[in-house]
Design a protein around this motif. Structure first.
Motif, PDB file in Angstrom:
ATOM      1  N   GLU A  70       0.817  -1.215   0.000  1.00  0.00           N
ATOM      2  CA  GLU A  70       0.000   0.000   0.000  1.00  0.00           C
ATOM      3  C   GLU A  70       0.855   1.271   0.000  1.00  0.00           C
ATOM      4  O   GLU A  70       1.849   1.355   0.698  1.00  0.00           O
ATOM      5  N   GLY A  71       0.433   2.224  -0.797  1.00  0.00           N
ATOM      6  CA  GLY A  71       1.106   3.515  -0.857  1.00  0.00           C
ATOM      7  C   GLY A  71       2.338   3.526  -1.746  1.00  0.00           C
ATOM      8  O   GLY A  71       2.968   4.565  -1.908  1.00  0.00           O
ATOM      9  N   MET A  72       2.690   2.389  -2.335  1.00  0.00           N
ATOM     10  CA  MET A  72       3.864   2.344  -3.216  1.00  0.00           C
ATOM     11  C   MET A  72       3.397   2.319  -4.673  1.00  0.00           C
ATOM     12  O   MET A  72       2.405   1.683  -5.017  1.00  0.00           O
ATOM     13  N   PHE A  73       4.156   3.018  -5.501  1.00  0.00           N
ATOM     14  CA  PHE A  73       3.847   3.097  -6.924  1.00  0.00           C
ATOM     15  C   PHE A  73       5.060   2.656  -7.730  1.00  0.00           C
ATOM     16  O   PHE A  73       6.194   2.786  -7.279  1.00  0.00           O
ATOM     17  N   PHE A  74       4.786   2.133  -8.924  1.00  0.00           N
ATOM     18  CA  PHE A  74       5.823   1.550  -9.775  1.00  0.00           C
ATOM     19  C   PHE A  74       5.673   2.110 -11.177  1.00  0.00           C
ATOM     20  O   PHE A  74       4.586   2.084 -11.745  1.00  0.00           O
ATOM     21  N   GLN A  75       6.774   2.607 -11.736  1.00  0.00           N
ATOM     22  CA  GLN A  75       6.753   3.088 -13.116  1.00  0.00           C
ATOM     23  C   GLN A  75       7.421   2.043 -14.000  1.00  0.00           C
ATOM     24  O   GLN A  75       8.548   1.619 -13.736  1.00  0.00           O
ATOM     25  N   VAL A  76       6.703   1.642 -15.039  1.00  0.00           N
ATOM     26  CA  VAL A  76       7.172   0.582 -15.933  1.00  0.00           C
ATOM     27  C   VAL A  76       8.085   1.166 -17.011  1.00  0.00           C
ATOM     28  O   VAL A  76       7.703   2.095 -17.720  1.00  0.00           O
ATOM     29  N   ASP A  77       9.298   0.610 -17.109  1.00  0.00           N
ATOM     30  CA  ASP A  77      10.239   1.004 -18.156  1.00  0.00           C
ATOM     31  C   ASP A  77      10.114   0.085 -19.370  1.00  0.00           C
ATOM     32  O   ASP A  77      10.155   0.528 -20.506  1.00  0.00           O
ATOM     33  N   TYR A  78       9.977  -1.226 -19.119  1.00  0.00           N
ATOM     34  CA  TYR A  78       9.786  -2.176 -20.207  1.00  0.00           C
ATOM     35  C   TYR A  78       9.256  -3.497 -19.651  1.00  0.00           C
ATOM     36  O   TYR A  78       9.281  -3.730 -18.448  1.00  0.00           O
TER      37      TYR A  78
END
Length: 110
Positions: A70-78
């Motif tokens: 919870e509260g964590m976000f992830f940005q997808v590179d590939y």
């Protein structure tokens, strides 16, 4: 002796059955207090669930919530196989891979 079938070779029905089986094994391990076994079954469930997610629904450069964190976000590179490679926001920007089943859209309506 039974030969284990790869998740990639299973049908959706077989995957859902495998997930239910793993969920039951995880529940039993948790009740018995065998936490390392519980964690293994949890990870196997995540991988089986990743084969139920269409990789085309994961967009490169998009930000996702991390299920179970919870509260964590992830940005997808590939994407590579059933894993999304990228970095957690607000962290040290170290590259890591998460099963695509752990990614949930931030935007509602998707």
């Amino acid at each position: 002796m039974t030969t284990e079938k790869k998740y990639s070779a299973m049908t959706e029905h077989e995957l859902r059955g495998e997930i239910a089986n793993l969920r039951e094994k995880a529940r039993k391990a948790e009740q018995l207090g065998i936490l390392n076994e519980f964690a293994v079954y949890q990870r196997k469930m995540l991988m089986a669930e990743a084969y139920l997610v269409d990789p085309a629904t994961i967009e490169i450069g998009e930000i996702y919530r991390i299920e179970g964190d919870e509260g964590m976000f992830f940005q997808v590179d590939y994407l590579k196989g059933r894993f999304a490679w990228g970095h957690r926001l607000g962290g040290n920007l170290a590259k890591e891979a998460l099963p695509i089943s752990m990614l949930k859209p931030v935007k509602t309506g998707k």
